[in-house]
Write an enzyme that holds these catalytic residues in place. Structure first.
Site, PDB file in Angstrom:
ATOM      1  N   THR A  70       0.838  -1.206   0.000  1.00 47.73           N
ATOM      2  CA  THR A  70       0.000   0.000   0.000  1.00 47.73           C
ATOM      3  C   THR A  70       0.868   1.250   0.000  1.00 47.73           C
ATOM      4  O   THR A  70       0.627   2.193  -0.773  1.00 47.73           O
ATOM      5  CB  THR A  70      -0.933  -0.005   1.237  1.00 47.73           C
ATOM      6  OG1 THR A  70      -1.770  -1.171   1.154  1.00 47.73           O
ATOM      7  CG2 THR A  70      -1.787   1.240   1.298  1.00 47.73           C
ATOM      8  N   SER A 197       5.525  -6.279  -2.074  1.00 50.19           N
ATOM      9  CA  SER A 197       5.148  -6.376  -0.660  1.00 50.19           C
ATOM     10  C   SER A 197       5.632  -7.703  -0.105  1.00 50.19           C
ATOM     11  O   SER A 197       5.501  -8.733  -0.764  1.00 50.19           O
ATOM     12  CB  SER A 197       3.625  -6.287  -0.557  1.00 50.19           C
ATOM     13  OG  SER A 197       3.200  -6.617   0.743  1.00 50.19           O
ATOM     14  N   CYS A 323      -8.872  -7.178   1.084  1.00 50.94           N
ATOM     15  CA  CYS A 323      -9.102  -5.746   1.322  1.00 50.94           C
ATOM     16  C   CYS A 323     -10.571  -5.401   1.185  1.00 50.94           C
ATOM     17  O   CYS A 323     -11.052  -4.466   1.797  1.00 50.94           O
ATOM     18  CB  CYS A 323      -8.320  -4.901   0.334  1.00 50.94           C
ATOM     19  SG  CYS A 323      -6.633  -5.402   0.269  1.00 50.94           S
TER      20      CYS A 323
HETATM   21  N1  PLP Z   1      -1.492  -4.310  -4.449  1.00 49.64           N
HETATM   22  C1  PLP Z   1      -2.012  -5.529  -4.640  1.00 49.64           C
HETATM   23  C2  PLP Z   1      -2.211  -6.039  -6.031  1.00 49.64           C
HETATM   24  C3  PLP Z   1      -2.371  -6.316  -3.541  1.00 49.64           C
HETATM   25  O1  PLP Z   1      -2.902  -7.530  -3.741  1.00 49.64           O
HETATM   26  C4  PLP Z   1      -2.154  -5.807  -2.237  1.00 49.64           C
HETATM   27  C5  PLP Z   1      -2.569  -6.574  -1.050  1.00 49.64           C
HETATM   28  O2  PLP Z   1      -3.528  -7.317  -1.085  1.00 49.64           O
HETATM   29  C6  PLP Z   1      -1.590  -4.523  -2.100  1.00 49.64           C
HETATM   30  C7  PLP Z   1      -1.266  -3.818  -3.229  1.00 49.64           C
HETATM   31  C8  PLP Z   1      -1.331  -3.941  -0.752  1.00 49.64           C
HETATM   32  O3  PLP Z   1      -0.211  -4.552  -0.153  1.00 49.64           O
HETATM   33  P1  PLP Z   1      -0.017  -4.521   1.438  1.00 49.64           P
HETATM   34  O4  PLP Z   1      -1.001  -5.489   2.013  1.00 49.64           O
HETATM   35  O5  PLP Z   1       1.410  -4.962   1.622  1.00 49.64           O
HETATM   36  O6  PLP Z   1      -0.234  -3.137   1.886  1.00 49.64           O
END
Ligand code: PLP
Length: 379
Positions: A70, A197, A323
């Protein structure tokens, strides 16, 4: 338990934890300290940066450690847009993760940017010609995810990057789901910025990285002590960085063999589910998808109810992205495929990992058939 929700998160690998251990214990120094403990921490951080730079094919100075996907996405979108010498127009796809989509919305609401959202086809693939039609002379940034978190669709990043560059725009890709499974070489992809990530590939939650081409200016989101060459202040998460680098390096080592194996298992699983579960349809592309991704709609049966029923049978999966879970609205990704809101509520997502076996997946498809029947019988 059979865990099939790696797109949400993964357990920390033992070898990753062991690599992190010194940074959490004996060599716990602050990398900015001038004493030996600080120097040892700085060395571990530098090694982690070198490892990641080598995997993405960039320079170590171009790797910015962050708190996760994120933050990497936010830093890329807001940081690049706000520092850009020209233009106030951004192009992104309709299936971006909220970390990209909401960062774009923020720029639109508070900084006068205009966002063009490019649709996907019925398989969840961005059409290159649509990006070509969307970019303009004042386009600052094009952000298209490498692989989608709900339907696993893999995007044609290299030709899209060429289109972005033809109008002088910066090309960012969210590679959070792709990391560990697809080639992250930024020279092949042609991108200028790439987000990853840790917790999606066997490193802990709370660490990520943005690779950003050195020539591209960036406005930091977090101000303070000037760490990460002033691009992201805050005492570095050394253990996390070591974990991320170790997990990526392991992923890179096993990627080609694991991909061949997992793709074959995935395809057999998809075929079996489609053949045995009445009403099941694949979402996303049959071929242009992550080796680990198997996602479906069930037709009439609530995806959420089937997730609970499967959990009673020892199988963990999800009805959409972690999410979006808990929100009542249907997935924007599935709506972007052209699915009705009702059908989108029947979605189910399985994410495999490299340790899954054919026998386990056979058990899962049988359990899914039974779970759907149970939910249908009480509905
Ligand atoms: N982008 C994608 C494609 C994701 O699947 C996710 C998490 O589900 C994120 C960004 C966000 O990552 P983080 O959970 O490390 O903040």
């Amino acid at each position: 338990m059979i865990y099939l929700d790696s797109a949400a998160t993964t357990a920390v690998r033992r070898d990753v934890l062991e690599a992190m251990w010194p940074a959490l214990t004996g060599q716990f120094g602050n990398p900015s300290s001038t004493h030996d403990l600080g120097a040892a921490a700085a060395k571990m951080l530098a090694d982690a940066r070198d490892t990641i730079a080598a995997i993405v094919g960039g320079r170590a100075s171009e790797v910015i450690f962050t708190s996760g996907g994120t933050e990497s996405d936010n830093l890329a979108i807001k940081g690049i847009a706000l520092a850009a010498p020209r233009g106030r127009h951004i192009v992104a796809s309709a299936i971006e993760h909220p970390a990209v989509a909401e960062a774009c919305d923020y720029l639109e609401r508070f900084h006068g940017f205009e966002i063009s959202v490019v649709d996907v086809d019925g398989d969840g693939i961005v059409r290159v010609e649509d990006v070509a039609a969307a970019v303009r002379a004042d386009t600052t940034l094009v952000s298209i995810m490498y692989a989608n978190n709900e339907i696993g669709s893999v995007q044609p990043i290299a030709p899209i990057a060429a289109i972005a560059h033809a109008v002088g725009a910066v090309m960012h890709t969210d590679a959070v789901q792709a990391a560990g499974w697809l080639d992250l070489d930024v020279r092949t992809l042609g991108v200028d910025a790439l987000s990853i990530s840790g917790h999606k590939l066997g490193a802990p939650k709370g660490v990520g990285a943005l690779w950003l081409r050195g020539s591209i200016p960036i406005e930091p989101l977090i101000h303070g002590g000037g760490q990460e060459r002033g691009r992201r202040s805050g005492t570095e998460n050394v253990a996390g960085a070591v974990g991320l680098a170790t997990a990526l390096a392991i992923g890179e080592r096993i990627r080609v063999d694991a991909t061949a194996n997992t793709t074959a298992l995935r395809d057999a699983f998809i075929s079996r589910v489609l053949a045995t579960v009445p009403g099941a349809r694949l979402t996303g592309s049959p071929t242009l998808r992550l080796p680990v991704s198997a996602s479906f709609t069930l037709g009439v049966t609530s995806g959420e109810a089937v997730v609970l029923e499967l959990e009673r049978r020892g199988i963990v999966c999800s009805s959409g992205s972690a999410c979006a879970a808990g929100r009542d609205e249907p997935s924007t990704v599935l709506l972007a495929l052209g699915l009705s809101p009702e059908l989108a509520q029947t979605a189910l997502r399985f994410t495999l990992d490299a340790s899954i076996t054919a026998d386990q997946l056979d058990d899962v498809s049988t359990a899914l058939r039974d779970a759907v029947a149970t939910v249908a019988s009480i509905a």
